[in-house]
Design an enzyme around this catalytic site. Structure first.
Site, PDB file in Angstrom:
ATOM      1  N   LYS A 135       0.869  -1.177   0.000  1.00 31.51           N
ATOM      2  CA  LYS A 135       0.000   0.000   0.000  1.00 31.51           C
ATOM      3  C   LYS A 135       0.909   1.231   0.000  1.00 31.51           C
ATOM      4  O   LYS A 135       1.383   1.687   1.037  1.00 31.51           O
ATOM      5  CB  LYS A 135      -0.920   0.009   1.228  1.00 31.51           C
ATOM      6  CG  LYS A 135      -2.073   0.969   1.004  1.00 31.51           C
ATOM      7  CD  LYS A 135      -2.342   1.958   2.079  1.00 31.51           C
ATOM      8  CE  LYS A 135      -1.356   2.932   2.519  1.00 31.51           C
ATOM      9  NZ  LYS A 135      -1.271   4.181   1.792  1.00 31.51           N
ATOM     10  N   CYS A 138      14.204  10.858   5.683  1.00 31.53           N
ATOM     11  CA  CYS A 138      14.215  10.446   7.089  1.00 31.53           C
ATOM     12  C   CYS A 138      15.633  10.480   7.640  1.00 31.53           C
ATOM     13  O   CYS A 138      15.836  10.471   8.843  1.00 31.53           O
ATOM     14  CB  CYS A 138      13.654   9.051   7.227  1.00 31.53           C
ATOM     15  SG  CYS A 138      14.581   7.879   6.257  1.00 31.53           S
TER      16      CYS A 138
HETATM   17  P1  NAD Z   1       2.751   9.202   7.167  1.00 31.97           P
HETATM   18  O1  NAD Z   1       2.960   8.554   8.480  1.00 31.97           O
HETATM   19  O2  NAD Z   1       1.782  10.329   7.074  1.00 31.97           O
HETATM   20  O3  NAD Z   1       2.244   8.122   6.087  1.00 31.97           O
HETATM   21  C1  NAD Z   1       2.912   6.900   5.906  1.00 31.97           C
HETATM   22  C2  NAD Z   1       1.922   5.856   5.396  1.00 31.97           C
HETATM   23  O4  NAD Z   1       0.908   5.655   6.383  1.00 31.97           O
HETATM   24  C3  NAD Z   1       1.210   6.253   4.115  1.00 31.97           C
HETATM   25  O5  NAD Z   1       1.079   5.105   3.308  1.00 31.97           O
HETATM   26  C4  NAD Z   1      -0.142   6.753   4.596  1.00 31.97           C
HETATM   27  O6  NAD Z   1      -1.171   6.516   3.664  1.00 31.97           O
HETATM   28  C5  NAD Z   1      -0.378   5.944   5.852  1.00 31.97           C
HETATM   29  N1  NAD Z   1      -1.112   6.678   6.885  1.00 31.97           N
HETATM   30  C6  NAD Z   1      -1.094   8.026   7.110  1.00 31.97           C
HETATM   31  N2  NAD Z   1      -1.867   8.335   8.176  1.00 31.97           N
HETATM   32  C7  NAD Z   1      -2.372   7.160   8.630  1.00 31.97           C
HETATM   33  C8  NAD Z   1      -3.227   6.823   9.715  1.00 31.97           C
HETATM   34  N3  NAD Z   1      -3.716   7.756  10.536  1.00 31.97           N
HETATM   35  N4  NAD Z   1      -3.534   5.527   9.901  1.00 31.97           N
HETATM   36  C9  NAD Z   1      -3.045   4.575   9.090  1.00 31.97           C
HETATM   37  N5  NAD Z   1      -2.232   4.835   8.044  1.00 31.97           N
HETATM   38  C10 NAD Z   1      -1.896   6.115   7.819  1.00 31.97           C
HETATM   39  O7  NAD Z   1       4.185   9.635   6.627  1.00 31.97           O
HETATM   40  P2  NAD Z   1       4.535  10.487   5.324  1.00 31.97           P
HETATM   41  O8  NAD Z   1       4.125  11.893   5.541  1.00 31.97           O
HETATM   42  O9  NAD Z   1       4.074   9.784   4.102  1.00 31.97           O
HETATM   43  O10 NAD Z   1       6.131  10.374   5.352  1.00 31.97           O
HETATM   44  C11 NAD Z   1       6.966  11.221   6.102  1.00 31.97           C
HETATM   45  C12 NAD Z   1       7.334  10.596   7.424  1.00 31.97           C
HETATM   46  O11 NAD Z   1       7.952   9.337   7.208  1.00 31.97           O
HETATM   47  C13 NAD Z   1       8.366  11.420   8.192  1.00 31.97           C
HETATM   48  O12 NAD Z   1       8.014  11.407   9.561  1.00 31.97           O
HETATM   49  C14 NAD Z   1       9.676  10.664   7.963  1.00 31.97           C
HETATM   50  O13 NAD Z   1      10.650  10.838   8.960  1.00 31.97           O
HETATM   51  C15 NAD Z   1       9.176   9.264   7.950  1.00 31.97           C
HETATM   52  N6  NAD Z   1      10.106   8.372   7.273  1.00 31.97           N
HETATM   53  C16 NAD Z   1      10.845   7.531   8.050  1.00 31.97           C
HETATM   54  C17 NAD Z   1      11.751   6.689   7.458  1.00 31.97           C
HETATM   55  C18 NAD Z   1      12.585   5.758   8.288  1.00 31.97           C
HETATM   56  O14 NAD Z   1      13.276   4.954   7.714  1.00 31.97           O
HETATM   57  N7  NAD Z   1      12.542   5.816   9.599  1.00 31.97           N
HETATM   58  C19 NAD Z   1      11.913   6.691   6.063  1.00 31.97           C
HETATM   59  C20 NAD Z   1      11.132   7.553   5.291  1.00 31.97           C
HETATM   60  C21 NAD Z   1      10.226   8.399   5.920  1.00 31.97           C
END
Ligand code: NAD
Length: 500
Positions: free
Chosen positions: A175, A283
């Site tokens: 997803k 990240c």
């Molecule tokens: P996000 O948490 O908003 O979304 C990530 C995924 O979760 C998406 O597929 C989204 O559709 C889903 N999602 C969003 N809200 C949700 C909810 N309430 N319930 C269930 N699913 C939900 O993150 P983003 O904005 O897409 O990405 C940025 C974030 O990701 C930053 O915090 C970044 O640091 C983090 N990140 C971390 C790593 C790592 O390796 N630790 C790598 C890349 C990005």
């Protein structure tokens, strides 16, 4: 002009979404909607899981050698299509083409790792653990696995997951982020062209409804997640509640500690790339510098001069260093953080608010921003900004810098810049962070090592790709065997058996 609507990829075919809900996919450089993504409902997720479940017995029975050969063809197709994938990732995310191509390459390296799966799945064997008794361990697939990925690496983060899972004999439902769905769908088609049987990889863009359907589906055995910390915690809790294994990587606040003995020209170049590359939406971006002693006063002008020279614009122009951020809402959130930093007393050395890119007035741009004299109580230090905002804190000495980094709730990546082996060694030994760079600003481990943070940057026990990825996507089984001679007898014993 009508806006194209993308399809899901289920059971080796494009499938039109029919939940009635859609998300607009933007080109952040222009602010225009480029396509619409259907948002999967529980029924559509159920169809993807059913396809993965149906494909499982034959895929599990395909020998690791044959799985590895399909991975090799997939790797070749990915290389042939690298530029196209980079263009797609850049169009929906906003990062520059060179940056996007680099991240596709890092993803391809995970496929390359997975090509060696026959070797990776070898277990252990011991002869004569007791008289005439042998023991062996084997690694077997977990079943249907699911991946939920963020917007910021449209190709690389999905590639951290599905090649390793699939090479290990699992089937997969991905997803992707609803903001950048097209790269994942394109990769699924390429994998199919490489010979992957139908149903082994399925892609269903969606939002929370699709995520919840995966988290509670009885046939999904393992969940891999990458995204923000709040959602990572929710995924970890909910997936564990439903009895699944789970690895949930969260947000970050990555510090670079700069010692006064560091080569500051080299350090400034490294930090600029790590802070503003991908508009800070990595990240592993360095968002925080901890300047030790007199390093700060010498480093600041170097950072300011380099950051002011960065060219901001659409990512597909070769002269552009830094593209837009993902959305208008995210731009406004970043601007709010800059407002708060200024209001709370940090010195705003470079202000990226209100930047205009001629011809792209509706794009989601924030210019490079630099704060000095930030303190740990300020909002811009306490929260992840995920934009082109670099903050500098001052520390009196190495111990104070170390304490500051270790007190931070996140523990994804960090770096130290120094010429001192003594401080470098202390840093790598004492720092409570999962990925550490010594004069390396973005220490993203290669595919044959594992990627993952500590503390609020990872919930679960195992990191992604490398041998920890193999452990996550396999169950180990230990077989103890004895082959008695035809007439051999042993007395029945009710005591706990011991060997030796
Ligand atoms: P996000 O948490 O908003 O979304 C990530 C995924 O979760 C998406 O597929 C989204 O559709 C889903 N999602 C969003 N809200 C949700 C909810 N309430 N319930 C269930 N699913 C939900 O993150 P983003 O904005 O897409 O990405 C940025 C974030 O990701 C930053 O915090 C970044 O640091 C983090 N990140 C971390 C790593 C790592 O390796 N630790 C790598 C890349 C990005």
């Amino acid at each position: 002009m009508s806006i194209p609507v993308i399809d899901f990829w289920i059971n080796g075919k494009p499938v039109a979404g029919n939940s009635g809900r859609q998300a607009a996919v933007f080109n952040p450089a222009s602010g225009a909607v480029v396509r619409m993504a259907p948002l999967a409902d529980a029924g559509e997720v159920g169809r993807a899981v059913a396809a993965a479940q149906a494909a499982l017995p034959a895929w599990r029975a395909t020998t690791p050698l044959r799985r590895g050969r399909i991975m090799t063809r997939f790797r070749e197709l990915m290389e042939a299509h690298r530029d196209e994938l980079a263009r797609l990732a850049s169009e929906e995310h906003g990062k520059t083409l060179a940056d996007a191509a680099g991240s596709v390459q890092r993803g391809i390296e995970v496929i390359e790792f997975a090509c060696g799966v026959p070797h990776l799945l070898k277990g252990e064997h011991a002869e004569d653990v007791g008289r005439g008794v042998d023991c062996q361990s084997m690694l077997q697939p977990v079943g249907v696995c699911a991946g939920i990925t963020p917007f910021n690496f449209p190709a690389m983060v999905p590639l951290w997951m599905f090649p390793v899972a699939i090479a290990c004999g699992n089937t997969f439902v991905l997803k992707p982020s609803e903001k950048v769905p097209s790269t994942s769908l394109r990769m699924a088609r390429l994998f199919s062209e490489a010979g992957l049987p139908d149903g082994v990889l399925n892609v269903v863009p969606g939002d929370r409804e699709a995520v919840d359907a995966l988290l509670s589906h009885p046939d999904v055995r393992a969940i891999s997640f990458v995204g923000s910390t709040a959602v990572a915690q929710y995924i970890y809790r909910t997936a564990a509640h439903h009895g699944k294994r789970v690895q949930a990587l969260g947000g970050a606040k990555n510090h670079a500690v700069v010692m006064p003995d560091a080569d500051l020209e080299f350090t400034a170049d490294a930090i600029i790339g790590a802070a503003y590359g991908s508009a800070g939406e990595r990240c592993m971006a360095i968002s925080t510098v901890v300047a030790v002693g007199e390093a700060g006063d010498r480093l600041l002008p170097l950072l300011k001069e380099r950051a002011s020279r960065l060219v901001v614009g659409p990512g597909d122009r070769p002269e552009v260093d830094m593209g837009p951020v993902i959305s208008a809402a995210h731009r406004d959130k970043i601007v709010g953080y800059i407002d708060s930093g200024a209001a709370q007393g940090a010195s705003l050395v470079l202000d990226g608010r209100g930047i205009e890119v001629p011809g792209h007035e509706n794009g989601f741009y924030v210019g490079p921003t630099l704060f000095d004299h930030v303190t740990p109580d300020m909002t811009i230090y306490r929260e992840e900004i995920f934009g082109p905002v670099l903050i500098v804190l001052r520390a009196a000495d190495f111990d104070q810098a170390l304490e500051l980094v270790n007190a931070n709730p996140y523990g994804n990546g960090t770096a130290v810049f120094t010429r001192s082996g003594h401080f470098a060694r202390r840093f790598q030994h004492e720092i409570e962070v999962g990925m550490v760079g010594i004069n390396v600003p973005i220490p993203v481990p290669m595919a044959f090592f594992s990627f993952g943070g500590w503390k609020a940057s990872l919930f679960g026990d195992l990191h992604m790709h490398g041998m920890e990825g193999v452990s996550f996507y396999t169950r180990s089984k230990v077989v103890t065997s004895r082959w008695p001679a035809p007439a051999e007898r042993s007395a029945a014993g009710l005591a706990m058996p011991t060997l030796g």
